[in-house]
Motif scaffolding. Structure first.
Motif, short mmCIF file in Angstrom:
data_model
loop_
_atom_site.label_atom_id
_atom_site.label_comp_id
_atom_site.label_asym_id
_atom_site.label_seq_id
_atom_site.Cartn_x
_atom_site.Cartn_y
_atom_site.Cartn_z
N LEU A 179 0.81 -1.17 0.09
CA LEU A 179 -0.14 -0.07 -0.13
C LEU A 179 0.77 1.29 -0.03
O LEU A 179 0.29 2.39 0.27
CB LEU A 179 -0.82 0.02 1.38
N LEU A 217 -10.09 4.08 0.59
CA LEU A 217 -9.40 2.95 -0.14
C LEU A 217 -10.54 2.08 -0.58
O LEU A 217 -11.82 2.00 0.01
CB LEU A 217 -8.64 2.18 1.00
N GLU A 223 -8.33 -3.03 -0.52
CA GLU A 223 -7.36 -2.38 0.15
C GLU A 223 -7.37 -2.15 1.61
O GLU A 223 -6.50 -2.05 2.53
CB GLU A 223 -7.07 -0.98 -0.44
#
Ligand SMILES: Nc1ncnc2c1ncn2[C@@H]1O[C@H](COP(=O)(O)OP(=O)(O)OP(=O)(O)O)[C@@H](O)[C@H]1O
Length: 256
Positions: A138, A149, A153
């Motif tokens: 990330l 996100l 994620e």
């Protein structure tokens, strides 16, 4: 022989008169990825909550690296090196990816009450957060608020928060719940990577994930483990086929 990461023996849990966990013995070796599967209501979440300290056992023993943890508070178990993720995302949506990881490290290192101590540790914290960010892929999203996100994620960040404290036993509760095929592949790769050299215990309904990730599988049915073994052993076990897998695999095949 080295001490197992986790060693459960004679574990039971009753809620009032209901016997939910009915005598479980389970050993997870250091570095092993272990999946717990079984039908709805079998007691998987209850077992998970016993190991992580949300519930105290009615009887029996749970040892982490040889030390009894049964009945300890979740934070005490966490301090001894076992960390869990949550089915419901457990990150701060307004804080960035980097801040979330920093916060996890700060919390895990026990500096939350000591501001001056904390200031002296800034560099170590920043470096730790950067390192985990790389590990969970990330880095490119470093300064994005977690709430913006994608779902996958966010789950990756949550896994980062889970490993942030340096735990070597990671507990994941349905890590791919609610994900598309591609998101599932992404998270499975990530879990494989971040659990390298650590022990993993996961509860998971998706058999593709279970058979792709687990070194060993335990099948929980009505509060008891009816089989434990390598994926191919468990898959070929007639009792497991009868009690659970037969129906599940048929359903997954039909769904494509
Ligand atoms: N706090 C509680 N008090 C009373 N009964 C409970 C409690 N928690 C769980 N149970 C009961 O224990 C049984 C096992 O539940 P548990 O959630 O552990 O199963 P599970 O295998 O995780 O199921 P699922 O796959 O559906 O999540 C269920 O019958 C549930 O109703």
């Amino acid at each position: 022989m080295s001490v197992p990461a986790l060693e459960i023996s004679g574990l039971t849990k009753n809620f009032g008169a209901a016997k939910i966990i009915r005598g479980i013995d389970l050993t997870v070796a250091r570095g092993e990825r272990h999946a717990i599967i079984g039908p709805n209501g079998a007691g998987k979440s209850t077992l998970f909550n016993l190991i992580t300290g949300r519930f105290a056992p009615s009887s029996g023993s749970i040892r982490l690296h040889g030390e009894e943890i049964g009945g300890l508070a979740p934070y005490e178990i966490n301090r001894r090196g076992l960390s869990r993720s949550f089915q419901i995302t457990n990150i701060f949506p307004r804080m960035t990816v980097f801040e979330n990881l920093r916060c996890a490290l700060l919390w895990a290192q026990g500096y939350r009450y000591s501001f001056w101590h904390m200031v002296g540790r800034q560099r170590a914290l920043n470096e730790g957060a950067e390192r985990i960010m790389e590990e969970i892929n990330l880095a490119a999203r470093r300064d994005v608020p977690a709430g913006l996100l994608s779902y996958a994620e966010q789950r990756a960040l949550e896994i980062g928060v889970t490993i942030g404290g340096g735990a070597d036993v990671i507990m994941l509760d349905e890590p791919t719940a609610g994900m598309s095929h591609s998101e599932t592949d992404y998270i499975v790769d990530l879990i494989r990577k971040v659990t390298e050299g650590r022990s993993l215990v996961m509860v998971e309904h998706d058999m593709g994930v279970v058979f792709g990730l687990a070194d060993r599988i335990s099948v929980l049915v009505y509060g008891q483990i009816i089989a434990t073994g390598r994926p191919e052993e468990v898959r070929g076990n007639p009792e497991v086929q009868r009690a659970y897998l037969g129906a599940v695999l048929e359903k997954e095949e039909a769904a494509g």
